[in-house]
Write a protein that holds these residues in place. Structure first.
Motif, short mmCIF file in Angstrom:
data_model
loop_
_atom_site.label_atom_id
_atom_site.label_comp_id
_atom_site.label_asym_id
_atom_site.label_seq_id
_atom_site.Cartn_x
_atom_site.Cartn_y
_atom_site.Cartn_z
N CYS A 20 0.84 -1.20 0.00
CA CYS A 20 0.00 0.00 0.00
C CYS A 20 0.88 1.25 0.00
N ILE A 21 0.24 2.33 -0.42
CA ILE A 21 0.86 3.65 -0.37
C ILE A 21 0.33 4.35 0.88
N ILE A 40 -4.26 5.56 3.53
CA ILE A 40 -3.67 4.32 3.02
C ILE A 40 -4.41 3.94 1.75
N THR A 41 -3.66 3.68 0.67
CA THR A 41 -4.23 3.35 -0.63
C THR A 41 -3.64 2.04 -1.11
N ASP A 42 -4.52 1.11 -1.53
CA ASP A 42 -4.04 -0.14 -2.10
C ASP A 42 -3.36 0.15 -3.43
N LYS A 43 -2.14 -0.37 -3.58
CA LYS A 43 -1.36 -0.01 -4.75
C LYS A 43 -1.92 -0.60 -6.03
N TYR A 44 -2.68 -1.72 -5.95
CA TYR A 44 -3.14 -2.41 -7.15
C TYR A 44 -4.64 -2.19 -7.41
N GLU A 47 -8.19 1.04 -3.82
CA GLU A 47 -9.07 1.30 -2.67
C GLU A 47 -8.35 2.21 -1.68
N ASN A 48 -9.15 3.03 -1.01
CA ASN A 48 -8.59 4.10 -0.19
C ASN A 48 -9.23 4.09 1.19
N LEU A 147 -13.55 3.01 -4.01
CA LEU A 147 -12.64 3.06 -5.14
C LEU A 147 -12.47 4.49 -5.63
N PRO A 148 -11.38 4.78 -6.28
CA PRO A 148 -11.20 6.14 -6.80
C PRO A 148 -12.21 6.47 -7.89
N ASP A 149 -12.54 7.73 -8.03
CA ASP A 149 -13.51 8.18 -9.04
C ASP A 149 -12.93 7.99 -10.44
N PRO A 150 -13.66 7.33 -11.36
CA PRO A 150 -13.14 7.12 -12.72
C PRO A 150 -12.81 8.44 -13.42
N MET A 151 -13.59 9.48 -13.17
CA MET A 151 -13.32 10.76 -13.80
C MET A 151 -11.95 11.32 -13.35
N ILE A 152 -11.68 11.14 -12.07
CA ILE A 152 -10.39 11.62 -11.56
C ILE A 152 -9.25 10.82 -12.17
#
Length: 344
Positions: A20-21, A40-44, A47-48, A147-152
């Motif tokens: 993770c980051i 904390i963000t999953d690198k693969y 997920e945040n 999950l991160p926003d697809p637009m972002i």
């Protein structure tokens, strides 16, 4: 709210193998209230999880564990765990169920559930502090942000693509490629030079050994030459003394009371007395006529002083010759001494 404390962004692999980051940042609210922001963000999967804690919350959490830590000390421990600079601090990312099992093993029963039975995607960052006879766990809850926003993500991709095109159009990549080629050529030259020097090291060691041997020989020769010079100086002093003695003896005239002449006079007077006595006795016993043998003996007696004087003169001449030879030898020795002093 502005950033007033240390911040850190790094990649950390937890015990479960998940990479993770992790981002931590200390901020101040209204100029004096400090907060810890943890993300904390999953690198693969992308997920945040994130949360924010004020100083009072952190200090109260450490107080409940029985090992109180100040807010700044806790931040330093968290950074040390992320950077792996201390063996006594470790980090782990657990789910709610994993945390309950950990608490059950610690309290030896499964009935205690102070956090409530909420089945969600919340995560807990566990900071473990290991001392000599104890292990202390500090749990930090993290809320799931999805999950991160697809637009972002698309905007991030477009930004990276435009940056790549700009770098390629400005020729930065070509310049870097040329620089890499130059450094590669320089590296090859250095490798060849290093190989050549390593092969030539044997000859260099041989030359150094020869120079050292020559220096030792020079030192030995210099010591021997100095001893020879000292010997020549002593011989020169002895010869000078002998010359002075010969000069003093040669400067004296015959009859000046020299020991040789005194011995000669004493011997001659003794002989004359003995001969006078023998002649008086012969006059009593023999006729007055002289025999041929007696006449010859008297003549020899009369001539013997001149012969002795000639012998003394010959000795004087020989001493003068020895004196000349000594002077020539002294000059030779002085010349050798001067040459030896110049060489030394």
């Amino acid at each position: 709210m502005n950033e007033v404390g240390p911040s850190l962004v790094t990649t950390y692999t937890f015990k479960s193998g998940k990479e993770c980051i992790v981002k931590i940042k200390v901020t101040a609210f209204k100029g004096y209230q400090r907060n810890l922001e943890l993300t904390i963000t999953d690198k693969y999967t992308g997920e945040n999880w994130q949360s924010s804690y004020d100083a009072a919350y952190i200090e109260n959490l450490t107080h409940k564990t029985g090992n109180y830590k100040h807010f700044d000390v806790f931040i330093a421990m968290l950074q040390s765990g992320l950077l792996k600079t201390s063996e006594s601090i470790s980090l782990d990312l657990l789910t709610f169920k994993d945390l309950e099992l950990l608490r059950a093993r610690k309290l030896e029963h499964n009935s205690c559930s102070s956090l409530g039975n909420t089945a969600n995607n919340r995560r807990y960052l566990i900071l473990t502090y290991t001392v000599e006879f104890d292990r202390i766990h500090y749990p930090l809850p993290l809320e799931y942000c999805g999950l991160p926003d697809p637009m972002i993500l698309q905007a991030t991709i477009r930004k990276l693509q435009s940056e790549l095109e700009r770098l390629q159009s400005t020729g930065v990549n070509r310049n870097l490629q040329k620089r890499v080629e130059q450094l590669t050529i320089a590296n090859q030259k250095l490798v060849q030079e290093n190989h050549r020097l390593s092969n030539g090291g044997k000859n260099l060691r041989y030359l150094l050994g020869s120079i050292k041997s020559l220096e030792n020989n020079v030192v030995k020769e210099r010591a021997s030459f100095r001893a020879h010079i000292q010997k020549l100086k002593a011989e020169n002093a002895a010869l000078l003394l002998k010359v002075q003695q010969l000069t003093a003896s040669a400067s004296r005239k015959p009859g000046d009371g020299s020991p040789a002449l005194k011995r000669y006079n004493h011997t001659h007077s003794t002989r004359r007395r003995s001969r006078s006595q023998s002649s008086s006795i012969s006059r009593r016993n023999k006729p007055s006529s002289l025999s041929p043998g007696s006449s010859l003996e008297s003549i020899r007696t009369q001539r013997s002083p001149c012969r002795n004087i000639k012998t003394f003169n010959n000795k004087t001449k020989n001493s003068k010759l020895d004196f000349d030879n000594l002077e020539a030898r002294i000059q030779t020795l002085q010349k050798l001494l001067k040459e030896g002093i110049n060489l030394n």
